[in-house]
Design a protein around this motif. Structure first.
Motif, mmCIF file in Angstrom:
data_model
loop_
_atom_site.group_PDB
_atom_site.id
_atom_site.type_symbol
_atom_site.label_atom_id
_atom_site.label_comp_id
_atom_site.label_asym_id
_atom_site.label_seq_id
_atom_site.Cartn_x
_atom_site.Cartn_y
_atom_site.Cartn_z
ATOM 1 N N ARG A 1 -13.484 9.193 -8.123
ATOM 2 C CA ARG A 1 -13.353 8.138 -6.934
ATOM 3 C C ARG A 1 -12.066 7.200 -7.062
ATOM 4 O O ARG A 1 -11.502 7.076 -6.097
ATOM 5 C CB ARG A 1 -14.613 7.439 -6.950
ATOM 6 N N LEU A 2 -11.699 6.896 -8.404
ATOM 7 C CA LEU A 2 -10.853 5.971 -8.604
ATOM 8 C C LEU A 2 -9.382 6.511 -8.657
ATOM 9 O O LEU A 2 -8.535 6.110 -7.794
ATOM 10 C CB LEU A 2 -10.904 5.410 -10.077
ATOM 11 N N GLU A 3 -9.211 7.865 -8.896
ATOM 12 C CA GLU A 3 -7.903 8.666 -8.819
ATOM 13 C C GLU A 3 -7.795 8.801 -7.295
ATOM 14 O O GLU A 3 -6.580 8.714 -7.062
ATOM 15 C CB GLU A 3 -8.124 9.815 -9.481
ATOM 16 N N ARG A 4 -8.795 9.154 -6.617
ATOM 17 C CA ARG A 4 -8.462 9.168 -5.350
ATOM 18 C C ARG A 4 -8.009 8.018 -4.527
ATOM 19 O O ARG A 4 -7.279 8.187 -3.623
ATOM 20 C CB ARG A 4 -10.104 9.916 -4.535
ATOM 21 N N ASP A 5 -8.870 6.963 -4.852
ATOM 22 C CA ASP A 5 -8.444 5.640 -4.086
ATOM 23 C C ASP A 5 -7.071 5.270 -4.540
ATOM 24 O O ASP A 5 -6.187 4.644 -3.670
ATOM 25 C CB ASP A 5 -9.412 4.570 -4.537
ATOM 26 N N LEU A 6 -6.798 5.554 -5.851
ATOM 27 C CA LEU A 6 -5.493 5.091 -6.195
ATOM 28 C C LEU A 6 -4.272 5.891 -5.501
ATOM 29 O O LEU A 6 -3.278 5.359 -4.987
ATOM 30 C CB LEU A 6 -5.112 5.306 -7.708
ATOM 31 N N ALA A 7 -4.555 7.248 -5.376
ATOM 32 C CA ALA A 7 -3.557 8.133 -4.842
ATOM 33 C C ALA A 7 -3.412 8.020 -3.241
ATOM 34 O O ALA A 7 -2.171 7.835 -2.583
ATOM 35 C CB ALA A 7 -3.938 9.569 -4.785
ATOM 36 N N ARG A 8 -4.645 7.555 -2.639
ATOM 37 C CA ARG A 8 -4.406 7.213 -1.101
ATOM 38 C C ARG A 8 -3.448 5.808 -0.817
ATOM 39 O O ARG A 8 -2.869 5.808 0.035
ATOM 40 C CB ARG A 8 -5.786 6.941 -0.613
ATOM 41 N N TYR A 9 -4.061 4.879 -1.554
ATOM 42 C CA TYR A 9 -3.291 3.716 -1.632
ATOM 43 C C TYR A 9 -1.721 3.837 -1.799
ATOM 44 O O TYR A 9 -0.822 3.443 -1.012
ATOM 45 C CB TYR A 9 -3.569 2.498 -2.518
ATOM 46 N N ALA A 10 -1.505 4.547 -2.912
ATOM 47 C CA ALA A 10 -0.177 4.718 -3.390
ATOM 48 C C ALA A 10 0.700 5.503 -2.172
ATOM 49 O O ALA A 10 1.962 5.310 -1.790
ATOM 50 C CB ALA A 10 0.136 5.454 -4.414
ATOM 51 N N ALA A 11 -0.014 6.615 -1.575
ATOM 52 C CA ALA A 11 0.617 7.496 -0.397
ATOM 53 C C ALA A 11 0.874 6.702 0.811
ATOM 54 O O ALA A 11 1.648 6.883 1.506
ATOM 55 C CB ALA A 11 -0.550 8.504 -0.294
ATOM 56 N N ASP A 12 0.264 5.436 1.045
ATOM 57 C CA ASP A 12 0.382 4.479 2.016
ATOM 58 C C ASP A 12 1.650 3.521 1.838
ATOM 59 O O ASP A 12 1.865 2.644 2.902
ATOM 60 C CB ASP A 12 -1.020 3.861 2.955
#
Length: 303
Positions: A52-63
């Protein structure tokens, strides 16, 4: 006489009939018995929290704009996180100032003189560029820095060309490696003593308040932070900015080494915002990655 005798007898009888004072018994408080509990790592819950943390980090960085890479290592738990942590094409800007003073201490195999200590203090605490120019020259420039990087095992760091220490390129993985060298030392690197390493980390822990942004956002209340940030405009790369931050966050049950590097940012503020959001996400959710299960101790252990 008989009457007096009877009176005396009555008095004696009255005294003898009086009850002795009752002394209260001492009541001892109940003994508290500690409950025996065994703790085991909950690997399934930890893996789910990590995903969950890696997914949220990736989503934030992608934006967010520009390039964003990061790496994290908690020395207390052994947990590692990262995205693009071996990307070594991003410049460190003032982040290279820690490298300079560490290399100078290693070459000196002893304490810095008074002038050098003053330069090192201003270079780290105030990010003084003139102090960095002076110490870059004293350490021997890019050639000497390359030798230091080899000895320290920083294989993904390249010193800036000529006098341009700010052009030093590095990866989050190597920034963490440098922090580990400062925290634990490294075999084969003579001259960088425990006292030298404490000096560098101590200066990183005294960075002036207005420059203490960045990975410090990962800190909990009461944690100690030692960091160095770098920021510079890139006029020849579409007028963008490079903004970086790396450091150590130390507190109860935690010894987190964290590096976040950004490039092609629309401005200094945008880079800082990205770094601090990523750092805060990692800092607040790090403990979730190593949860435990409690079980009562067996009542009849096998002999």
């Amino acid at each position: 006489m008989k009457r007096m005798a009877w009176i005396g007898l009555a008095l004696v009888t009255g005294c003898g009939a009086e009850r002795a004072p009752v002394v209260p018994a001492v009541v001892k408080p109940p003994v508290k018995v500690a409950r025996c509990v065994l703790k085991f790592p909950d690997r399934r819950a930890g893996a789910a929290a990590r995903a969950r943390l890696e997914r949220d980090l990736a989503r934030y960085a992608a934006d967010r704009p520009g390039r964003i890479v990061y790496g994290a290592l908690d020395l207390a738990s052994g947990i590692r996180l990262g995205h693009g942590e071996h990307d070594h094409e991003l410049i460190t800007a003032s982040g290279a100032k820690v490298d300079i003073v560490a290399a100078l201490l290693q070459r000196r195999t002893g304490r810095l003189d008074e002038e050098e200590l003053d330069l090192a203090t201003r270079m780290i605490k105030e990010s003084d560029n003139r102090a960095a120019d002076a110490l870059w020259s004293r350490v021997g420039g890019s050639g000497a820095m390359s030798a230091f990087y080899r000895k320290a095992g920083l294989r993904e760091t390249t010193p800036g060309p000529g006098i341009y220490w700010g052009g030093t390129k590095s990866s989050p993985a190597d920034r963490i490696r440098l922090l580990k060298v400062l925290v634990k030392g490294v075999k084969g690197v003579k001259g960088l003593s425990a006292a030298d390493r404490r000096l560098v980390l101590g200066l990183m822990g005294q960075v002036m308040r207005e420059q203490a942004w960045g990975v410090s956002a990962a800190a909990r209340r009461g944690d100690r932070v030692a960091l160095k940030n770098g920021w510079t405009p890139r006029p020849f790369i579409h007028n963008t900015w490079a903004v970086t931050s790396y450091g150590r966050i130390l507190g109860p049950g935690r010894d987190l080494l964290l590096s976040v590097q950004t490039d092609q940012q629309p401005g200094h503020g945008a880079g800082v915002q990205t770094i601090e959001r990523l750092a805060r996400m990692i800092g607040t959710r790090l403990d979730d990655l190593s949860p435990t299960i409690e079980r009562p101790c067996p009542t009849n252990p096998i002999p």
